[in-house]
Motif scaffolding. Structure first.
Motif, PDB file in Angstrom:
ATOM      1  N   ASN A  17       0.825  -1.214   0.000  1.00  0.00           N
ATOM      2  CA  ASN A  17       0.000   0.000   0.000  1.00  0.00           C
ATOM      3  C   ASN A  17       0.861   1.267   0.000  1.00  0.00           C
ATOM      4  OD1 ASN A  17      -2.445   1.396  -0.013  1.00  0.00           O
ATOM      5  ND2 ASN A  17      -2.423   1.636   2.223  1.00  0.00           N
ATOM      6  N   THR A  18       1.833   1.290  -0.906  1.00  0.00           N
ATOM      7  CA  THR A  18       2.707   2.451  -1.004  1.00  0.00           C
ATOM      8  C   THR A  18       2.871   2.819  -2.465  1.00  0.00           C
ATOM      9  OG1 THR A  18       4.845   3.363  -0.339  1.00  0.00           O
ATOM     10  CG2 THR A  18       4.824   1.053  -1.031  1.00  0.00           C
ATOM     11  N   ARG A  19       3.847   3.676  -2.767  1.00  0.00           N
ATOM     12  CA  ARG A  19       4.090   4.134  -4.132  1.00  0.00           C
ATOM     13  C   ARG A  19       5.543   4.581  -4.236  1.00  0.00           C
ATOM     14  NH1 ARG A  19       1.400   6.771  -0.807  1.00  0.00           N
ATOM     15  NH2 ARG A  19      -0.514   5.686  -1.381  1.00  0.00           N
ATOM     16  N   ILE A  20       6.026   4.813  -5.449  1.00  0.00           N
ATOM     17  CA  ILE A  20       7.422   5.212  -5.642  1.00  0.00           C
ATOM     18  C   ILE A  20       7.730   6.492  -4.874  1.00  0.00           C
ATOM     19  CG2 ILE A  20       9.114   6.024  -7.337  1.00  0.00           C
ATOM     20  CD1 ILE A  20       8.760   3.068  -7.422  1.00  0.00           C
ATOM     21  N   GLU A  21       6.744   7.382  -4.785  1.00  0.00           N
ATOM     22  CA  GLU A  21       6.944   8.641  -4.064  1.00  0.00           C
ATOM     23  C   GLU A  21       6.975   8.449  -2.555  1.00  0.00           C
ATOM     24  OE1 GLU A  21       4.570   8.143  -6.298  1.00  0.00           O
ATOM     25  OE2 GLU A  21       5.529   9.143  -8.014  1.00  0.00           O
ATOM     26  N   GLY A  22       6.628   7.231  -2.076  1.00  0.00           N
ATOM     27  CA  GLY A  22       6.655   6.946  -0.655  1.00  0.00           C
ATOM     28  C   GLY A  22       5.304   7.117   0.018  1.00  0.00           C
ATOM     29  N   HIS A  23       5.248   6.785   1.283  1.00  0.00           N
ATOM     30  CA  HIS A  23       4.010   6.909   2.056  1.00  0.00           C
ATOM     31  C   HIS A  23       3.605   8.370   2.220  1.00  0.00           C
ATOM     32  CE1 HIS A  23       2.981   2.913   3.235  1.00  0.00           C
ATOM     33  NE2 HIS A  23       4.096   2.679   3.911  1.00  0.00           N
ATOM     34  N   TYR A  24       2.298   8.569   2.342  1.00  0.00           N
ATOM     35  CA  TYR A  24       1.799   9.833   2.870  1.00  0.00           C
ATOM     36  C   TYR A  24       1.916   9.758   4.392  1.00  0.00           C
ATOM     37  CZ  TYR A  24      -0.139  10.623  -1.793  1.00  0.00           C
ATOM     38  OH  TYR A  24      -0.276  10.798  -3.136  1.00  0.00           O
ATOM     39  N   ASN A  25       2.080  10.893   5.039  1.00  0.00           N
ATOM     40  CA  ASN A  25       2.285  10.915   6.482  1.00  0.00           C
ATOM     41  C   ASN A  25       1.145  10.252   7.251  1.00  0.00           C
ATOM     42  OD1 ASN A  25       4.779  12.197   6.390  1.00  0.00           O
ATOM     43  ND2 ASN A  25       3.862  14.248   6.349  1.00  0.00           N
ATOM     44  N   GLU A  26      -0.089  10.382   6.746  1.00  0.00           N
ATOM     45  CA  GLU A  26      -1.224   9.795   7.457  1.00  0.00           C
ATOM     46  C   GLU A  26      -1.256   8.270   7.333  1.00  0.00           C
ATOM     47  OE1 GLU A  26      -2.768  11.705   3.578  1.00  0.00           O
ATOM     48  OE2 GLU A  26      -1.411  12.220   5.232  1.00  0.00           O
ATOM     49  N   GLU A  27      -0.444   7.703   6.427  1.00  0.00           N
ATOM     50  CA  GLU A  27      -0.421   6.250   6.255  1.00  0.00           C
ATOM     51  C   GLU A  27       0.566   5.573   7.206  1.00  0.00           C
ATOM     52  OE1 GLU A  27      -1.428   6.000   1.470  1.00  0.00           O
ATOM     53  OE2 GLU A  27       0.659   6.033   2.150  1.00  0.00           O
ATOM     54  N   LEU A  28       1.445   6.354   7.820  1.00  0.00           N
ATOM     55  CA  LEU A  28       2.495   5.773   8.656  1.00  0.00           C
ATOM     56  C   LEU A  28       1.919   5.039   9.859  1.00  0.00           C
ATOM     57  CD1 LEU A  28       5.107   8.696   8.628  1.00  0.00           C
ATOM     58  CD2 LEU A  28       5.002   6.675   7.153  1.00  0.00           C
ATOM     59  N   THR A  29       0.960   5.643  10.538  1.00  0.00           N
ATOM     60  CA  THR A  29       0.361   5.022  11.720  1.00  0.00           C
ATOM     61  C   THR A  29      -0.350   3.730  11.351  1.00  0.00           C
ATOM     62  OG1 THR A  29       0.057   7.202  12.740  1.00  0.00           O
ATOM     63  CG2 THR A  29      -1.217   5.371  13.647  1.00  0.00           C
ATOM     64  N   THR A  30      -1.069   3.738  10.220  1.00  0.00           N
ATOM     65  CA  THR A  30      -1.779   2.531   9.779  1.00  0.00           C
ATOM     66  C   THR A  30      -0.808   1.390   9.524  1.00  0.00           C
ATOM     67  OG1 THR A  30      -3.467   3.918   8.726  1.00  0.00           O
ATOM     68  CG2 THR A  30      -3.363   1.603   8.065  1.00  0.00           C
ATOM     69  N   SER A  31       0.302   1.689   8.838  1.00  0.00           N
ATOM     70  CA  SER A  31       1.308   0.667   8.560  1.00  0.00           C
ATOM     71  C   SER A  31       1.964   0.171   9.843  1.00  0.00           C
ATOM     72  CB  SER A  31       2.372   1.220   7.606  1.00  0.00           C
ATOM     73  OG  SER A  31       3.350   0.252   7.327  1.00  0.00           O
ATOM     74  N   ARG A  32       2.211   1.091  10.777  1.00  0.00           N
ATOM     75  CA  ARG A  32       2.852   0.706  12.040  1.00  0.00           C
ATOM     76  C   ARG A  32       1.937  -0.204  12.861  1.00  0.00           C
ATOM     77  NH1 ARG A  32       4.482   5.485  13.292  1.00  0.00           N
ATOM     78  NH2 ARG A  32       6.583   5.253  12.430  1.00  0.00           N
ATOM     79  N   ILE A  33       0.638   0.057  12.817  1.00  0.00           N
ATOM     80  CA  ILE A  33      -0.325  -0.799  13.535  1.00  0.00           C
ATOM     81  C   ILE A  33      -0.400  -2.175  12.882  1.00  0.00           C
ATOM     82  CG2 ILE A  33      -2.774  -1.096  14.089  1.00  0.00           C
ATOM     83  CD1 ILE A  33      -2.949   1.950  14.381  1.00  0.00           C
TER      84      ILE A  33
END
Length: 470
Positions: A17-33
Motif C-alpha cells: 500500500n505504497t508508491r514510488i513517491e513513498g508513504h503519505y504521512n497519514e499512512e504511517l500510523t496505519t502501517s505501524r499498527i
C-alpha cells in the motif's frame, strides 16, 4: 518475504500500500499498527536477576556458603556465622552495585547512538531514525549504509551488500531489482536485503517489507544470544578453587579417618560423640584452608578498578574483566567519529607538486557531483565545496554519460562526462596508489604531458604521506 521476491516491483509496491513517491504521512500510523514497529525485542529479560545471580554465583562465595551452612549444622556459632555471611554479602553486593551502575551508563550511551537512513515520503527525501521506519517506506540506500530493515530492491545501481553476519560468506552479494524464484534459503534471494547488513558498493532504492521481529535477524535474535566468554579472572578463580579442593580432598578425609581411628583405639568402640568431634575438626581444617577474606578482597579491588576506570570515562560492564584490562598491552580503537568531529571538509586542491590547481579542483568536483550513486562523505564534502566556491554553474554545463561507483576492490570511482559537442571526458578519483598504478603520464609544472617515472611516483607518494601527517 519469498513472495515479495518473486513479484515484480509494481506488485510489491501495491502489496504494501505504497508508491514510488513513498508513504503519505497519514499512512504511517496505519502501517505501524498493521506490521509493527521497527524494533527488535530484547530477549535478555530479567537483567537485574541475572546480574544478581552472576554477582553471587562465584566459586569463592559458593565455597564459603557451603562451609558456613555445614558449620551452623554441626557446631552452631552465631558470631562466626554472622561474620562469614557478612563477608559473602559484601563481596556479592559490591559486584552487583558496580555492574548495575555500569550497565545503566552503557544503556545511556547506546540510546545516544542512532541509525539515520534516507527515506522518501510524499515525494520528498528526508533522513529519519531507523526505528521510525514502517513497512512500505521507500529507502534510498548508498555505500556505507547499514540496512535498517528487510527490504525488496526496486532499483539497483551496481549495489553490493555484505551479508557475512548472516551467511558467513565474505564476498559481497550483488543485488538486483528483477523478480526471482527462490526455492532455497531466503538469504539467497538477490533482490532482497536484510536488516543489519552493510552496503559495500553502489546504491539502490528499496521498499521495506519487514520490520522489527519479523525481519530475518529479528527472528534469529533469541538464537543469537550466546554465553559470555569467561574472563581471565573467571578462569583463575576456578583454578585456585580446584587447587584448594584438591588440597582439602587430600588432607581433610585422612585427618577425619585418623581422628576416628584414634578415638576408637582409645575408647575401644565407635562413639557418635567421637565421630562428630572428628567431623567438626575436619570442617575446621577445611575452613582454615579456605581463605575467607579472599572473595571480599578480590571483589573490593575489582570494584575499585572499575571506579578508577569510570573516572577516566571508561565504562566496565563486567568488573571481572578488570584483570583482562590489566593484562592488555595494546588497545586498538577506531577513532572515526570518536576522536574527531566525524566531518570532512575540503581544505585545498593541489597538483602533484603541492601547488593549488584550479584544474584539479574542477575535475574532482565534476567526479563527485556527477556520480549518480555510491556517494560518501568525501563526495558530500566536495559537493559542499563546489557550492561554496560557486562552481556549480560551470559543472552543470557537463552531461553525465556514465559512471562506475567506488568499491573496495577497485578503490576508485569513475565518471564519463561531456560538454556540449566536446569529446567524452573520463575522470577517475580514488586512492593515490591505485590511481598511480593505472597511470602512464602526468602534467608537469608547465602543464606539459610527461611519461610517469619511478622518481615522480615516489615524490607523489611522499607528498601524500606528508599531507597525511598534518
Amino acid at each position: 518475504m519469498k513472495d515479495a521476491a518473486s513479484k515484480d516491483v509494481d506488485a510489491v509496491i501495491e502489496q504494501y500500500n505504497t508508491r514510488i513517491e513513498g508513504h503519505y504521512n497519514e499512512e504511517l500510523t496505519t502501517s505501524r499498527i498493521k506490521y509493527g514497529e521497527n524494533l527488535v525485542s530484547n530477549h535478555n529479560t530479567h537483567v537485574a536477576l541475572k546480574r544478581l545471580y552472576h554477582s553471587f554465583c562465584n566459586v569463592f562465595i559458593i565455597a564459603l556458603a557451603v562451609i558456613d551452612v555445614l558449620w551452623m549444622i554441626l557446631d552452631p556459632d552465631i558470631i562466626y556465622c554472622i561474620i562469614l555471611t557478612t563477608l559473602i554479602m559484601i563481596s556479592g553486593t559490591m559486584t552487583f552495585i558496580q555492574e548495575t551502575r555500569s550497565g545503566k551508563a552503557a544503556a545511556k550511551l547506546v540510546n545516544m547512538v542512532t541509525t539515520i537512513i534516507t527515506v522518501r515520503r510524499e515525494g520528498v527525501e528526508t533522513e529519519v531514525d531507523s526505528s521510525d521506519l514502517v513497512a512500505g517506506d521507500i529507502l534510498i540506500l548508498d555505500m556505507g549504509d547499514v540496512i535498517p530493515a528487510d527490504v525488496r530492491i526496486i532499483k539497483s545501481h551496481h549495489m553490493k551488500v555484505d551479508q557475512s553476519a548472516l551467511t558467513g560468506e565474505s564476498e559481497a552479494a550483488t543485488k538486483f531489482s528483477e523478480p526471482v524464484k527462490c526455492d532455497g534459503s531466503i538469504l539467497e534471494c538477490n533482490n532482497l536485503a536484510f536488516m543489519g547488513t552493510n552496503v559495500m558498493a553502489g546504491s539502490a532504492e528499496a521498499v521495506v517489507i519487514a520490520v522489527g521481529d519479523d525481519t530475518v535477524i529479528g527472528s534469529m535474535a533469541e538464537k543469537l544470544s550466546t554465553k559470555a566468554t569467561k574472563t581471565t579472572y573467571d578462569r583463575g578463580s576456578k583454578d585456585i578453587v580446584n587447587v584448594l579442593l584438591k588440597l582439602m580432598i587430600y588432607t581433610v578425609p585422612p585427618v577425619f579417618i585418623i581422628m576416628v581411628l584414634k578415638a576408637y583405639f582409645n575408647a575401644g568402640a565407635f562413639l557418635m560423640e567421637d565421630v562428630l568431634e572428628a567431623l567438626i575438626f575436619a570442617i575446621t581444617l577445611a575452613i582454615g584452608l579456605m581463605p575467607e577474606m579472599l572473595a571480599t578482597i578480590v571483589s573490593t579491588n575489582l570494584a575499585k578498578g572499575s571506579i578508577d576506570m569510570s573516572k577516566k570515562k571508561v565504562i566496565v560492564k563486567d568488573v571481572n574483566a578488570i584483570q583482562n584490562f590489566g593484562a592488555m598491552d595494546i588497545l586498538c580503537s577506531d577513532k572515526t567519529g570518536t576522536l574527531t568531529e566525524n566531518r570532512i571538509s575540503v581544505e585545498e586542491s593541489c597538483d602533484i607538486y603541492g601547488v593549488h590547481s584550479s584544474l584539479v579542483e574542477k575535475l574532482v568536483c565534476l567526479n563527485s557531483t556527477k556520480l549518480s550513486s555510491a556517494t560518501n562523505q568525501i563526495d558530500w564534502a566536495i559537493q559542499e565545496h563546489a557550492e561554496k566556491e560557486y562552481l556549480m554553474e560551470e559543472l552543470d554545463e557537463y552531461e553525465l554519460i556514465g559512471d562506475v561507483p567506488f568499491d573496495f576492490i577497485r578503490r576508485r570511482a569513475t565518471v564519463v562526462v561531456r560538454r556540449k559537442n566536446d569529446v567524452n571526458l573520463m575522470i577517475t578519483k580514488g586512492a593515490v596508489p591505485e590511481i598511480l598504478s593505472i597511470s602512464t603520464r602526468y602534467l608537469d609544472e608547465a602543464g606539459e604531458m610527461r611519461d610517469l617515472d619511478e622518481e615522480t611516483i615516489h615524490k607523489t607518494l611522499g607528498l601524500v604521506e606528508w599531507y597525511s601527517k598534518k
